[in-house]
Motif scaffolding. Structure first.
Motif, PDB file in Angstrom:
ATOM      1  N   LEU A  82       0.831  -1.207   0.000  1.00  9.90           N
ATOM      2  CA  LEU A  82       0.000   0.000   0.000  1.00  9.90           C
ATOM      3  C   LEU A  82       0.866   1.257   0.000  1.00  9.90           C
ATOM      4  N   LEU A  83       2.013   1.212   0.662  1.00  5.66           N
ATOM      5  CA  LEU A  83       2.926   2.349   0.620  1.00  5.66           C
ATOM      6  C   LEU A  83       3.398   2.582  -0.812  1.00  5.66           C
ATOM      7  N   ARG A  84       3.713   1.518  -1.529  1.00  8.50           N
ATOM      8  CA  ARG A  84       4.133   1.643  -2.932  1.00  8.50           C
ATOM      9  C   ARG A  84       3.024   2.267  -3.772  1.00  8.50           C
ATOM     10  N   ARG A  85       1.827   1.775  -3.568  1.00  7.74           N
ATOM     11  CA  ARG A  85       0.695   2.304  -4.345  1.00  7.74           C
ATOM     12  C   ARG A  85       0.489   3.785  -4.037  1.00  7.74           C
ATOM     13  N   ARG A  86       0.537   4.151  -2.759  1.00  8.72           N
ATOM     14  CA  ARG A  86       0.339   5.555  -2.386  1.00  8.72           C
ATOM     15  C   ARG A  86       1.448   6.431  -2.953  1.00  8.72           C
ATOM     16  N   TRP A  87       2.693   5.923  -2.964  1.00 15.01           N
ATOM     17  CA  TRP A  87       3.782   6.711  -3.537  1.00 15.01           C
ATOM     18  C   TRP A  87       3.536   6.930  -5.025  1.00 15.01           C
ATOM     19  N   ALA A  88       3.133   5.869  -5.735  1.00 15.44           N
ATOM     20  CA  ALA A  88       2.865   5.996  -7.172  1.00 15.44           C
ATOM     21  C   ALA A  88       1.746   7.008  -7.402  1.00 15.44           C
ATOM     22  N   GLU A  89       0.683   6.940  -6.600  1.00 12.37           N
ATOM     23  CA  GLU A  89      -0.426   7.897  -6.750  1.00 12.37           C
ATOM     24  C   GLU A  89       0.036   9.315  -6.442  1.00 12.37           C
ATOM     25  N   ALA A  90       0.849   9.473  -5.412  1.00  6.89           N
ATOM     26  CA  ALA A  90       1.372  10.803  -5.072  1.00  6.89           C
ATOM     27  C   ALA A  90       2.248  11.333  -6.202  1.00  6.89           C
ATOM     28  N   ASN A 112       6.053   4.960 -15.169  1.00 10.41           N
ATOM     29  CA  ASN A 112       7.319   5.140 -14.456  1.00 10.41           C
ATOM     30  C   ASN A 112       7.111   5.249 -12.949  1.00 10.41           C
ATOM     31  N   ALA A 113       6.021   5.885 -12.535  1.00 11.33           N
ATOM     32  CA  ALA A 113       5.730   6.000 -11.104  1.00 11.33           C
ATOM     33  C   ALA A 113       5.536   4.622 -10.484  1.00 11.33           C
ATOM     34  N   CYS A 114       4.802   3.766 -11.175  1.00 16.50           N
ATOM     35  CA  CYS A 114       4.582   2.408 -10.656  1.00 16.50           C
ATOM     36  C   CYS A 114       5.874   1.618 -10.636  1.00 16.50           C
ATOM     37  N   VAL A 115       6.642   1.695 -11.708  1.00  9.50           N
ATOM     38  CA  VAL A 115       7.915   0.968 -11.763  1.00  9.50           C
ATOM     39  C   VAL A 115       8.840   1.430 -10.642  1.00  9.50           C
ATOM     40  N   ILE A 137      10.981   1.103  -3.244  1.00  8.88           N
ATOM     41  CA  ILE A 137      10.392   1.018  -1.902  1.00  8.88           C
ATOM     42  C   ILE A 137      10.424  -0.428  -1.432  1.00  8.88           C
ATOM     43  N   ASP A 138      11.264  -0.670  -0.411  1.00 12.32           N
ATOM     44  CA  ASP A 138      11.424  -2.024   0.124  1.00 12.32           C
ATOM     45  C   ASP A 138      10.870  -2.186   1.528  1.00 12.32           C
ATOM     46  N   ASP A 139      10.751  -1.070   2.255  1.00 14.26           N
ATOM     47  CA  ASP A 139      10.208  -1.160   3.607  1.00 14.26           C
ATOM     48  C   ASP A 139       9.408   0.101   3.928  1.00 14.26           C
ATOM     49  N   LEU A 140       8.789   0.101   5.074  1.00 12.74           N
ATOM     50  CA  LEU A 140       7.849   1.165   5.438  1.00 12.74           C
ATOM     51  C   LEU A 140       8.509   2.513   5.694  1.00 12.74           C
ATOM     52  N   THR A 141       9.840   2.557   5.749  1.00 10.56           N
ATOM     53  CA  THR A 141      10.518   3.842   5.947  1.00 10.56           C
ATOM     54  C   THR A 141      10.882   4.509   4.628  1.00 10.56           C
ATOM     55  N   ASP A 142      10.719   3.794   3.520  1.00 10.13           N
ATOM     56  CA  ASP A 142      11.075   4.332   2.201  1.00 10.13           C
ATOM     57  C   ASP A 142       9.983   5.257   1.681  1.00 10.13           C
ATOM     58  N   TRP A 143      10.394   6.389   1.168  1.00 14.91           N
ATOM     59  CA  TRP A 143       9.509   7.349   0.477  1.00 14.91           C
ATOM     60  C   TRP A 143      10.427   8.199  -0.407  1.00 14.91           C
ATOM     61  N   PRO A 144      10.806   7.669  -1.567  1.00 12.62           N
ATOM     62  CA  PRO A 144      11.792   8.366  -2.410  1.00 12.62           C
ATOM     63  C   PRO A 144      11.326   9.763  -2.834  1.00 12.62           C
ATOM     64  N   ALA A 145      12.305  10.619  -3.109  1.00  8.35           N
ATOM     65  CA  ALA A 145      11.985  11.926  -3.658  1.00  8.35           C
ATOM     66  C   ALA A 145      11.317  11.725  -5.014  1.00  8.35           C
ATOM     67  N   PHE A 146      10.406  12.613  -5.350  1.00  9.38           N
ATOM     68  CA  PHE A 146       9.689  12.483  -6.627  1.00  9.38           C
ATOM     69  C   PHE A 146      10.535  12.990  -7.770  1.00  9.38           C
TER      70      PHE A 146
END
Length: 182
Positions: free
Chosen positions: A146-154, A164-167, A173-182
């Motif tokens: 869900l974190l991956r999905r939310r990041w892609a949506e963001a 590219n956002a989904c890829v 994102i490998d764990d719950l602390t990951d949130w890469p810069a856009f």
């Protein structure tokens, strides 16, 4: 992505791209939570209601990918209507796409009661990515998927290419602390 205003009546292609990539196609009904409690029976691209509007169950007949796309478009139109009704600030097409994907996954009730909607309607579009990030729990437990999905949506909300956002989300994102810069 283009900076066109969303007309409120269409489902932007970016929204269906995300859902198709994240959900994947399943011809047969499946419990979206596997053997863990709290799952929902789905079919196709994550729809929870069959063509007749009945809830998907283990005995729901298998469907073709063409049928799955029809169900997806039906459900995405409903999510688009929810976004159009609830969001009172003009949206760019890519912003709408992200919100429609989010609403498709979480439902109108989540949209209606979210701090994200309140901030959006107050003109605080910059708050949306962080607010999306908050919606990563299933049955009170945060999930990396869900974190991956939310990041892609963001990322899409910010105008990034949906594929590219989904890829990137699944690559970076490998764990719950990951949130890469856009």
């Amino acid at each position: 992505m283009a900076n066109d205003l969303w007309d409120g009546a269409t489902v932007p292609a970016a929204a269906t791209i995300v859902v198709k990539r994240v959900e994947g196609f399943f011809a047969h009904p499946y419990d979206d939570n596997g053997a863990l409690p709290g799952g929902t029976w789905t079919i196709g691209y994550g729809t929870i209601r069959d063509a007749a509007g009945k809830p998907v169950t283990p005995s729901t007949p298998a469907i073709t990918e063409v049928q799955a796309v029809k169900l997806l478009l039906r459900d995405m139109k409903r999510a688009a209507q929810d976004v159009h009704i609830r969001v009172r600030t003009p949206l760019l097409v890519y912003e709408a796409a992200a919100l429609i994907s989010w609403t498709y996954n979480l439902g109108e009730g989540a949209l209606r009661t979210s701090t994200m909607l309140r901030k959006l309607n107050a003109g605080e579009k910059t708050a949306v990515p962080d607010e999306m990030r908050r919606w990563i729990n299933q049955n009170g437990k945060p999930l990396v998927g869900l974190l991956r999905r939310r990041w892609a949506e963001a990322a899409i909300f910010l105008g990034k290419d949906p594929v590219n956002a989904c890829v990137r989300a699944w690559r970076e994102i490998d764990d719950l602390t990951d949130w890469p810069a856009f």
